[in-house]
Design an enzyme around this catalytic site. Structure first.
Site, PDB file in Angstrom:
ATOM      1  CD  GLU A 189      19.709  -6.131   1.368  1.00  0.00           C
ATOM      2  OE1 GLU A 189      19.921  -5.614   0.568  1.00  0.00           O
ATOM      3  OE2 GLU A 189      19.595  -7.527   1.340  1.00  0.00           O
ATOM      4  CB  SER A 470     -43.726 -14.107 -11.522  1.00  0.00           C
ATOM      5  OG  SER A 470     -44.431 -14.831 -12.587  1.00  0.00           O
TER       6      SER A 470
END
Lengths: 765, 155
Positions: A189, A470
């Site tokens: 870079e 239930s």
């Protein structure tokens, strides 16, 4: 003549002089203004740079971690589970040792942990040798051969809390990066990074030539400093205007900050990929995202690929364009070889490597659980802080439990889908939600918000309020058993149609599921068979408000209307709320909030909050013990008995099925000694599933618990409870040898009496 | 059993009629009772293995059951570290360590005793008492039970 000329020239000279003076003054003024403007602009740029570099530089989402696996002699972690955990954490399996590596030798695992900074202290990186004997973890030794009592691995990352569209990154420092990494990055870079003042004249000239040749703007000759400026403050537009802003800012940045500070910022800023709604930034996160590895463990071929990707993350996307990515990586490797960063051997080995992409980190995301974490955190934190503050959130999430739950759900849903297809039912898809908690402390260990575990959508475990049927009956029976002078497990109830007048004047007369009335039954049998008529009769006798009070004691915080239909579960709760209720039943009457979070740590490692275990006895131990006995009976003889087709017969479990009207909801809630599980099946459009609780939800629960290896429920009998032989059909105490005698627990003061008429030679009726 | 019944009937052949009936009833009862008793228990996989729920695994609270699993050394080590933190006045760290120990050994009453002490030191008296009650609900050694009961008396 000369005098005339002089006379004629004087006004001209004066005029010229004045003109030049005016021009000079104007130029000075313009320059002054320009200088002021330039100074102002530079000051503004400088201020932006300082603000960005000194303040919280990036918005970092909260990271959510699962439980760290704790290894110790006597733990029930199997060798395979440890290997799975290590692979999920991105450990590499090979013979060479180093942080994040392991090997398996027979019944021994050798590993080098990475170490981790926990909220309660640091866990050092260390070499470990762990042995199993007869399937049990039998020994742990460190690298010096010393016995070690306890090892804690680093926790798995399971998700993050972020806005819909956001950046994400994992900050790293230069000293965390491998030596070859920096050298490679600079070689590719910006090779003169440590020499130039922020701009590279050589680079600019090279770029200008390239632009002139192309006839348009194709290259910018950017240094790392310029790229950082562009990423932090500017756009990607390749224009001269951007360049004229970028150059002074680059110079200012270099004047303010050291080269290492700029390089660190660049390493953490650069963009790598788009992962659904998040943008992956920085080498720290990219390393995990692509390879499942922390940056410290990157090898040459990993480094080359990551550095190579900077030129065009999308163009060289290794997932979608592996050939391009490989070519780019190999080009970077050539530069590494050329610059002496690696030798020929390393080059050849690296180019021979595949791209080594790892998908496990992406698959490990747990959106349903993270959703629960987010909701719990929002009670104490601002959303903005969670989404941007870089918190670390540690939870009790257990990948082993989640895997068991997911695989059980997947296999059962496949069977149910096939049955639906065969019957030609093409309605709304059958959905599910499930919660598993630790009985001992109320930690939520696993969660399913729907049938697609990786889908971050409607979280039914937290949001789907459905009739529980239930599942609510234990609260009715518990209310009665808390009055031992009136009710015990063999108290006789009458199961028959008992019309109830409702507040609006209408009559409500519930039926049993088979349409038949059972007549005279014991409390134990009525609950075991989940009879509706006797439950309503009992509930009306103890009082609906008393039952609601019990529900609150069990942890149900939602307002429930005081109506008789509540006694049969005409109450809408989420699976998480049901888990909260059953947690109190499983934990011997000690209520504790369901906790997803253990602690929250700030970006800089400070402990912000600990979510401590809190308990409170809400239900008397005696009554709770009797109810647990009855719920075990449900599993042995009632609607839960099919669980024992798979679970070991010598282990006790307690639980209850639930089925709402027209089979719209299929529920099961049950627990052993270690885990509590709640499973719901239903449809989002509330159509019938055709499934009872036992045919639907119970099967998933059973398969999950079979995999979990729960050690079973061991009741701890309170001092106020004693066992008696009794006849459940009459409620009388009888001899053990009498027909129908059962050994049943009774609370003090509620022991059964012998029948008035017995045979003279025995206490049988 | 039938041979035994025949023998007894033969024995009582020469005694008054009532004696025969008594013998018959006793023998039949002794034959029938064990079968009825097994059948009356809740089911496991088969009638032979039937066990009353909970009755097989009932543990007396408060005292360590002989069959109870030993507390792992890992939990003891964490308790020891918690004790150091407690001595240093770092009660929050002590609690964090004790919670780790509790996850490893949730049925060890001594951990709840220590948690109770740490909460009390932080001024959470009511919560401390709840941990005492929790400690008394699991099997523990007599010393731990004694200490827990002493704490309970102060609640």
């Amino acid at each position: 003549m000369q005098a005339d000329r002089r006379e004629r020239g004087k006004p001209l000279t004066r005029w010229l002089r004045r003109w030049l003076l005016g021009l000079g003054l104007l130029a000075f003024a313009v320059m002054l203004v320009a200088t002021v403007i330039a100074m102002e602009s530079l000051a503004a740029m400088d201020s932006r740079i300082v603000k960005a570099m000194n303040g919280p530089r990036w918005q970092i989402p909260a990271r959510v971690y699962g439980r760290p696996l704790e290894l110790y002699v006597g733990s029930n972690t199997t060798q395979q589970q440890l290997v799975d955990e290590l692979e999920n954490l991105g450990y590499q399996r090979d013979e060479g040792m180093g942080p994040g590596r392991f090997d398996v030798l027979g019944s021994r695992v050798i590993l080098q942990t990475r170490g981790f900074q926990f909220a309660d202290g640091a866990e050092p990186a260390q070499r470990m040798q762990i042995d199993w004997s007869a399937g049990a973890l039998s020994g742990i030794q460190n690298g010096k051969g010393e016995t070690v009592d306890l090892v804690r691995l680093e926790p798995p990352l399971i998700g993050r809390i972020s806005p819909d569209e956001s950046e994400d990154r994992l900050l790293v420092n230069l000293d965390q990066l491998p030596e070859t990494f920096i050298a490679t990055l600079l070689a590719i870079e910006d090779s003169r990074f440590y020499q130039h003042p922020g701009l590279s004249l050589r680079g600019i000239v090279r770029a200008m030539i390239a632009n002139l040749k192309a006839g348009r703007f194709v290259a910018g000759g950017s240094t790392i400093t310029q790229q950082l400026i562009k990423n932090l403050f500017l756009t990607n537009d390749r224009t001269l205007r951007r360049k004229f802003t970028e150059w002074p800012m680059a110079l200012l940045l270099e004047r303010r900050y050291s080269k290492d500070e700029i390089l660190t910022a660049f390493i953490n800023e650069v963009y790598f990929a788009q992962d659904r709604s998040r943008a992956v930034h920085g080498f720290g996160l990219a390393s995990l995202y692509f390879f499942g590895l922390p940056v410290q463990e990157l090898q040459h071929h990993h480094i080359a690929l990551l550095v190579g990707l900077l030129k065009g993350p999308s163009y060289y996307d290794p997932g979608r364009r592996p050939e391009r990515a490989t070519a780019r990586r190999d080009l970077v490797l050539k530069v590494m070889l050329r610059d002496g960063i690696i030798d020929q051997g390393a080059f050849e080995r690296a180019t021979a490597e595949p791209l080594s992409l790892d998908q496990s980190q992406r698959a490990a995301q747990q959106p349903a659980f993270v959703d629960l974490v987010r909701k719990q955190l929002l009670r104490d934190y601002d959303l903005a802080d969670l989404e941007q503050g870089g918190f670390s959130v540690f939870t009790g999430f257990d990948p082993f439990v989640q895997d068991a739950l997911e695989s059980a759900a997947a296999s059962r849903m496949a069977v149910l889908d096939a049955a639906e297809q065969a019957s030609g039912d093409a309605g709304e898809t059958l959905e599910l939600a499930a919660v598993v908690t630790a009985v001992s402390n109320g930690e939520v260990l696993a969660l399913l918000g729907g049938r697609s575990p990786r889908f971050a959508g409607y979280n039914r475990a937290l949001e789907a309020r459905r009739q529980v049927g239930s599942l609510l009956k234990p609260a009715v029976y518990l209310t009665a058993l808390m009055q031992p002078s009136r009710w015990n497990l063999t108290t006789q109830l009458i199961d028959k149609p008992s019309p109830v007048r409702l507040p609006d004047g209408s009559i409500w007369s519930p039926e049993n599921i088979d349409g038949e009335s059972a007549g005279r039954v014991s409390v134990l049998e009525a609950l075991t068979r989940s009879l509706n008529q006797s439950a309503v009769a009992l509930g009306m006798e103890v009082g609906v408000d008393e039952v609601l009070n019990t529900l609150r004691r069990l942890g149900v915080q939602r307002d429930v209307p005081s109506l008789p239909s509540v006694l049969l579960g005409a109450v809408e709760l989420t699976p998480l709320e049901v888990a909260r209720m059953y947690q109190t039943l499983a934990a011997n009457g000690f209520s504790s909030p369901l906790r997803a979070i253990r602690s929250v740590v700030s970006r800089d490692g400070r402990l912000l909050q600990r979510f401590a275990l809190e308990i409170r006895r809400e239900v008397p131990a005696d009554a709770l013990y009797l109810l647990q006995f009855a719920l075990q009976n449900v599993m042995r003889e009632g609607s839960g008995r099919s669980a024992y087709w798979r679970l070991p017969a010598d282990l006790d479990f307690a639980g209850k099925t639930g089925t709402s009207n027209d089979f719209r909801d299929s529920w099961f809630a049950g627990f052993g000694g270690d885990y509590l599980g709640v499973v719901w099946l239903g449809r989002d459009d509330n159509r019938s599933t055709g499934l009872t609780g036992s045919r639907g939800a119970l099967r998933i629960w059973t398969e999950t618990f079979d995999q979990l290896g729960d050690r079973g429920l061991v009741l701890s009998r309170p001092a106020g409870v004693s066992y008696r032989w009794a006849d459940p059909d009459t409620g009388h105490a009888i001899d053990a040898k009498c027909k129908g005698a059962r050994y049943i627990p009774y609370a003090r003061g509620s022991q059964p009496k012998p029948p008035q008429k017995t045979r003279w030679f025995s206490r049988c009726p | 059993m039938h041979i035994l019944a025949n023998a007894l009937i033969g024995l009582f052949r020469h005694v008054p009629r009532i004696g025969s009936w008594i013998a018959l009833v006793l023998v039949l009862q002794s034959c029938a009772a064990p079968i009825e008793r097994v059948a009356a228990r809740p089911s496991g996989q088969s009638s032979v293995e039937r066990v009353d729920p909970g009755s097989a695994g009932v543990v007396e609270p408060g005292l360590t059951s002989p069959g109870a699993a030993r507390v792992p050394a890992a939990a003891e080590r964490l308790q020891a570290q918690a004790a150091v933190a407690y001595e240093n006045g770092d009660f929050a760290r002590a609690l964090a360590l004790l919670e780790r120990a509790q996850r490893i050994a949730p049925h060890d009453g001594s951990i709840y005793l220590d948690m109770s002490a740490a909460h009390r030191a932080e001024g959470r008296e009511a919560l401390a008492c709840q941990f005492v009650r929790k400690g008394l609900s699991v099997p523990s050694s007599s010393e731990v039970v004694g200490a827990l009961e002493e704490q309970l008396s102060a609640c």
